[in-house]
Design a protein around this motif. Structure first.
Motif, PDB file in Angstrom:
ATOM      1  N   VAL A 117       0.916  -1.237  -0.039  1.00  0.00           N
ATOM      2  CA  VAL A 117      -0.452   0.008   0.089  1.00  0.00           C
ATOM      3  C   VAL A 117       1.314   0.761   0.327  1.00  0.00           C
ATOM      4  O   VAL A 117       1.649   1.211   0.677  1.00  0.00           O
ATOM      5  N   ALA A 118       0.782   1.723  -0.687  1.00  0.00           N
ATOM      6  CA  ALA A 118       2.017   3.075  -1.320  1.00  0.00           C
ATOM      7  C   ALA A 118       0.901   4.304  -0.661  1.00  0.00           C
ATOM      8  O   ALA A 118      -0.252   4.677  -1.695  1.00  0.00           O
ATOM      9  N   VAL A 119       1.764   5.124   0.107  1.00  0.00           N
ATOM     10  CA  VAL A 119       0.241   6.488   0.478  1.00  0.00           C
ATOM     11  C   VAL A 119       0.803   7.895   0.440  1.00  0.00           C
ATOM     12  O   VAL A 119       2.500   7.759   0.606  1.00  0.00           O
ATOM     13  N   GLY A 120       0.354   8.359  -0.186  1.00  0.00           N
ATOM     14  CA  GLY A 120       1.068   9.851  -0.191  1.00  0.00           C
ATOM     15  C   GLY A 120       1.126  11.032   0.323  1.00  0.00           C
ATOM     16  O   GLY A 120       0.331  10.452   1.580  1.00  0.00           O
ATOM     17  N   ARG A 177      16.263   7.078  -9.325  1.00  0.00           N
ATOM     18  CA  ARG A 177      16.155   6.652  -7.976  1.00  0.00           C
ATOM     19  C   ARG A 177      14.924   6.707  -7.433  1.00  0.00           C
ATOM     20  O   ARG A 177      14.743   5.973  -7.247  1.00  0.00           O
ATOM     21  N   ASP A 178      13.707   6.690  -8.679  1.00  0.00           N
ATOM     22  CA  ASP A 178      13.017   6.021  -8.148  1.00  0.00           C
ATOM     23  C   ASP A 178      12.741   4.469  -8.756  1.00  0.00           C
ATOM     24  O   ASP A 178      12.145   3.650  -7.886  1.00  0.00           O
ATOM     25  N   VAL A 179      14.579   3.823  -9.674  1.00  0.00           N
ATOM     26  CA  VAL A 179      13.884   2.064  -9.842  1.00  0.00           C
ATOM     27  C   VAL A 179      14.918   2.244  -8.057  1.00  0.00           C
ATOM     28  O   VAL A 179      14.222   0.541  -8.184  1.00  0.00           O
ATOM     29  N   HIS A 180      15.784   2.728  -8.126  1.00  0.00           N
ATOM     30  CA  HIS A 180      16.057   2.054  -6.844  1.00  0.00           C
ATOM     31  C   HIS A 180      15.166   2.359  -5.533  1.00  0.00           C
ATOM     32  O   HIS A 180      15.645   1.347  -5.070  1.00  0.00           O
ATOM     33  N   MET A 181      14.046   2.659  -5.735  1.00  0.00           N
ATOM     34  CA  MET A 181      13.693   2.877  -4.406  1.00  0.00           C
ATOM     35  C   MET A 181      12.336   1.370  -4.787  1.00  0.00           C
ATOM     36  O   MET A 181      12.002   0.687  -3.647  1.00  0.00           O
ATOM     37  N   VAL A 182      12.128   1.325  -5.603  1.00  0.00           N
ATOM     38  CA  VAL A 182      11.334  -0.028  -5.945  1.00  0.00           C
ATOM     39  C   VAL A 182      12.087  -0.853  -5.724  1.00  0.00           C
ATOM     40  O   VAL A 182      12.336  -2.373  -5.446  1.00  0.00           O
ATOM     41  N   ASP A 183      13.773  -1.262  -6.027  1.00  0.00           N
ATOM     42  CA  ASP A 183      14.413  -2.729  -6.162  1.00  0.00           C
ATOM     43  C   ASP A 183      14.273  -2.340  -3.970  1.00  0.00           C
ATOM     44  O   ASP A 183      14.807  -4.039  -3.719  1.00  0.00           O
ATOM     45  N   VAL A 184      14.796  -1.924  -3.688  1.00  0.00           N
ATOM     46  CA  VAL A 184      14.788  -1.377  -2.116  1.00  0.00           C
ATOM     47  C   VAL A 184      13.919  -1.831  -1.408  1.00  0.00           C
ATOM     48  O   VAL A 184      13.351  -2.990  -0.349  1.00  0.00           O
ATOM     49  N   LEU A 185      12.555  -1.602  -2.357  1.00  0.00           N
ATOM     50  CA  LEU A 185      10.793  -2.542  -1.209  1.00  0.00           C
ATOM     51  C   LEU A 185      10.969  -3.841  -2.024  1.00  0.00           C
ATOM     52  O   LEU A 185      10.416  -4.837  -1.285  1.00  0.00           O
ATOM     53  N   ASP A 186      11.658  -4.083  -3.006  1.00  0.00           N
ATOM     54  CA  ASP A 186      11.777  -5.636  -3.183  1.00  0.00           C
ATOM     55  C   ASP A 186      12.549  -6.092  -2.134  1.00  0.00           C
ATOM     56  O   ASP A 186      11.936  -7.855  -1.886  1.00  0.00           O
ATOM     57  N   GLN A 238       3.984   2.768 -10.918  1.00  0.00           N
ATOM     58  CA  GLN A 238       4.238   2.485 -11.344  1.00  0.00           C
ATOM     59  C   GLN A 238       4.463   1.667 -12.056  1.00  0.00           C
ATOM     60  O   GLN A 238       4.750   0.324 -12.716  1.00  0.00           O
ATOM     61  N   LEU A 239       6.395   0.904 -11.135  1.00  0.00           N
ATOM     62  CA  LEU A 239       6.725   0.137 -11.147  1.00  0.00           C
ATOM     63  C   LEU A 239       6.233  -1.440 -10.198  1.00  0.00           C
ATOM     64  O   LEU A 239       6.567  -2.222 -10.973  1.00  0.00           O
ATOM     65  N   LEU A 240       5.600  -0.377  -9.123  1.00  0.00           N
ATOM     66  CA  LEU A 240       5.025  -1.560  -8.658  1.00  0.00           C
ATOM     67  C   LEU A 240       3.837  -2.105  -9.123  1.00  0.00           C
ATOM     68  O   LEU A 240       3.996  -2.909  -9.262  1.00  0.00           O
ATOM     69  N   GLU A 247       3.986  -2.571 -12.031  1.00  0.00           N
ATOM     70  CA  GLU A 247       3.984  -3.458 -13.180  1.00  0.00           C
ATOM     71  C   GLU A 247       4.974  -4.401 -12.736  1.00  0.00           C
ATOM     72  O   GLU A 247       4.361  -5.645 -13.527  1.00  0.00           O
ATOM     73  N   ARG A 248       5.492  -4.679 -11.691  1.00  0.00           N
ATOM     74  CA  ARG A 248       6.327  -6.034 -11.266  1.00  0.00           C
ATOM     75  C   ARG A 248       5.709  -6.270 -10.396  1.00  0.00           C
ATOM     76  O   ARG A 248       5.523  -7.816 -10.430  1.00  0.00           O
ATOM     77  N   HIS A 249       4.799  -5.946  -9.500  1.00  0.00           N
ATOM     78  CA  HIS A 249       3.533  -6.833  -8.151  1.00  0.00           C
ATOM     79  C   HIS A 249       2.283  -7.131  -8.935  1.00  0.00           C
ATOM     80  O   HIS A 249       1.517  -7.967  -8.461  1.00  0.00           O
ATOM     81  N   GLY A 250       1.573  -6.227 -10.163  1.00  0.00           N
ATOM     82  CA  GLY A 250       0.928  -6.636 -10.331  1.00  0.00           C
ATOM     83  C   GLY A 250      -0.574  -5.481  -9.952  1.00  0.00           C
ATOM     84  O   GLY A 250      -0.330  -5.594  -8.729  1.00  0.00           O
ATOM     85  N   ARG A 251      -2.049  -5.151 -10.667  1.00  0.00           N
ATOM     86  CA  ARG A 251      -2.457  -4.318  -9.777  1.00  0.00           C
ATOM     87  C   ARG A 251      -3.411  -4.792  -8.402  1.00  0.00           C
ATOM     88  O   ARG A 251      -4.251  -4.142  -7.358  1.00  0.00           O
ATOM     89  N   GLY A 252      -3.589  -6.473  -8.719  1.00  0.00           N
ATOM     90  CA  GLY A 252      -4.397  -6.418  -7.706  1.00  0.00           C
ATOM     91  C   GLY A 252      -3.417  -6.891  -6.014  1.00  0.00           C
ATOM     92  O   GLY A 252      -4.275  -7.152  -5.064  1.00  0.00           O
ATOM     93  N   ASP A 253      -2.362  -6.528  -6.435  1.00  0.00           N
ATOM     94  CA  ASP A 253      -1.042  -6.998  -5.209  1.00  0.00           C
ATOM     95  C   ASP A 253      -1.253  -5.162  -4.491  1.00  0.00           C
ATOM     96  O   ASP A 253       0.132  -5.276  -3.571  1.00  0.00           O
ATOM     97  N   VAL A 254      -1.764  -4.834  -5.510  1.00  0.00           N
ATOM     98  CA  VAL A 254      -0.885  -3.090  -5.402  1.00  0.00           C
ATOM     99  C   VAL A 254      -1.843  -1.913  -5.378  1.00  0.00           C
ATOM    100  O   VAL A 254      -2.192  -2.241  -6.159  1.00  0.00           O
ATOM    101  N   VAL A 255      -1.979  -1.505  -4.226  1.00  0.00           N
ATOM    102  CA  VAL A 255      -3.106   0.377  -3.813  1.00  0.00           C
ATOM    103  C   VAL A 255      -2.154   1.423  -3.759  1.00  0.00           C
ATOM    104  O   VAL A 255      -1.335   1.623  -2.722  1.00  0.00           O
TER     105      VAL A 255
END
Length: 433
Positions: A36-39, A253-262, A299-301, A303-311
């Motif tokens: 869950v990504a909260v802005g 920067r944003d790719v790095h942040m998603v890599d850390v999340l993974d 966007q990257l989340l 693409e990598r995890h599918g819309r069903g697993d990301v809010v």
């Protein structure tokens, strides 16, 4: 569609937002999602931080989330993590760890709202086993030198055979005086870089990881060392990308942040709440960022995890005040945020509802206003109210950029823990969010 029809559709979807229990429709929408990504629509608004914390508390208590990952530096946030997880020798009060943050803008995480949340998280963890405690981690890429120093200290204590490689990497960076601008400028004038030295540090640290991790007394400390090594690699890449333009460095920067999340998902096996600016957690494809060649965390989340697993959850506000700097690196100040300009998303929500509201978007057959491009205000750590007539807004298809949205009528500034200090580090950046 007429303005009247728009307003009727907005009112039909709006739900009052007054207390934490009003988040129930959003919890239902989140369901079993792992991410869950909260802005936030600014880095300096109390209400965005307070509502984000309220949602996160419910996700931790009711849905078993165990990771809070924020738009902050790994070394700073790992000190906070050790405090909230009650690690031996850590700060007993998370406020001390947050107050020690020394990279501008310190108010992003060094403020009363984050202190309140982290104190709650420490109390929540106190009654739980080490394995079940929730953590607090940083995702950003700015901490090249801090991460290098942290990494060398860990290697000296745990894997001295790799210290030589790390010191050679540090020596490569030392001529630039821990100044990212100097490094970026030098690379523009010469094709040489510290890339090979940085990559070698990461390669050496990750070699035979399984065997070494099994012997480690503190697996999380080793994981932290690996993240610091990854920061060194990507921060070096970020600074070199600065000479190519803002899109290139933004994407690093944003790719790095998603890599850390993974890596956090793999390391913890748990569920993650992400705290970042709307500009990162929203899907770039629903804005004018994508045509400019930019990707985002949201966007990257997907693409990598599918819309069903990301809010993805966005925020917006109609008017109020905010803490920000007049320019990059400037002293923070309280600024007025004028009413949203005519024709914007925030103006539509104000005119149609006129109160704090939660919107959870239908998965199919969305109303027309969610499928239409509207200007959506974005305030970063730099804010210039005089630009409201022609800047400060991102063209957005709301129903594609987020899965849910919190609208606030009147907002107020964060309360920083301290004013910016003269010796604080100001990172080199190509953007101000």
């Amino acid at each position: 569609m007429t303005d009247g029809e728009d307003r009727r559709e907005v009112r039909a979807l709006a739900r009052p937002l007054r207390r934490a229990g009003d988040l129930d429709p959003l919890l239902e929408r989140i369901g079993d999602a792992r991410i869950v990504a909260v802005g936030e629509a600014s880095h300096g608004t109390h209400e965005y931080y307070a509502w984000r914390a309220a949602l996160t508390r419910r996700l931790i208590e009711e849905r078993g989330f165990t990771v809070v990952a924020v738009e902050g530096d790994w070394p700073d946030c790992f000190r906070v993590n050790r405090s909230v997880r009650l690690r031996p020798g850590a700060d007993e009060d998370p406020r001390d760890a947050l107050d020690a943050i020394a990279r501008w803008p310190t108010w992003m995480w060094g403020n009363d709202d984050v202190v309140d949340f982290c104190r709650w998280l420490r109390r929540h963890n106190a009654d739980r086993s080490e394995e079940d405690r929730a953590g607090f981690y940083g995702l950003d890429v700015y901490s090249l030198w801090d991460s290098m120093h942290e990494l060398i200290a860990w290697l000296e204590a745990n894997e001295p055979e790799h210290v030589g490689q790390a010191r050679r990497a540090l020596a490569c960076f030392e001529p630039y005086g821990e100044d990212g601008a100097e490094y970026a400028f030098a690379h523009r004038l010469s094709p040489t870089s510290c890339e090979d030295a940085a990559v070698e540090v990461l390669r050496s640290l990750c070699a035979d990881r399984g065997r070494r991790e099994a012997r480690a007394e503190d697996a999380e400390a080793r994981f932290s060392a690996e993240q610091n090594a990854a920061v060194v690699v990507d921060a070096e890449r970020y600074h070199r990308a600065m000479v190519q333009g803002s899109a290139a460095s933004w994407n690093v920067r944003d790719v790095h942040m998603v890599d850390v999340l993974d890596r956090l998902l793999e390391h913890t096996g748990g569920k993650v709440v992400v705290w970042e600016h709307n500009t990162h957690i929203g899907d770039a494809r629903a804005t004018d960022m994508a045509p400019g060649g930019m990707v985002t965390v949201g966007q990257l989340l997907r693409e990598r995890h599918g819309r069903g697993d990301v809010v993805l959850v966005g925020f917006g506000g109609h008017r109020g005040s905010v803490i920000a700097g007049a320019e990059w690196g400037a002293q923070m100040t309280r600024m007025s945020v004028p009413p949203a300009r005519a024709g914007s998303l925030e103006a539509l929500l104000h005119d149609a509802v006129g109160e704090d509201s939660l919107f959870v978007f239908p998965r199919t057959e969305q109303p027309g206003w969610l499928d239409r491009r509207l200007d959506h205000r974005a305030i970063g750590v730099v804010y210039r109210p005089e630009r409201e007539r022609w800047g400060n807004y991102v063209p957005t298809v709301l129903g594609e950029r987020y899965d849910a949205f919190l609208h606030l009528e009147q907002t107020s500034p964060l309360q920083p823990l301290h004013l910016e200090r003269a010796d604080e580090h100001v990172p080199l950046a190509s953007e101000a969010v």
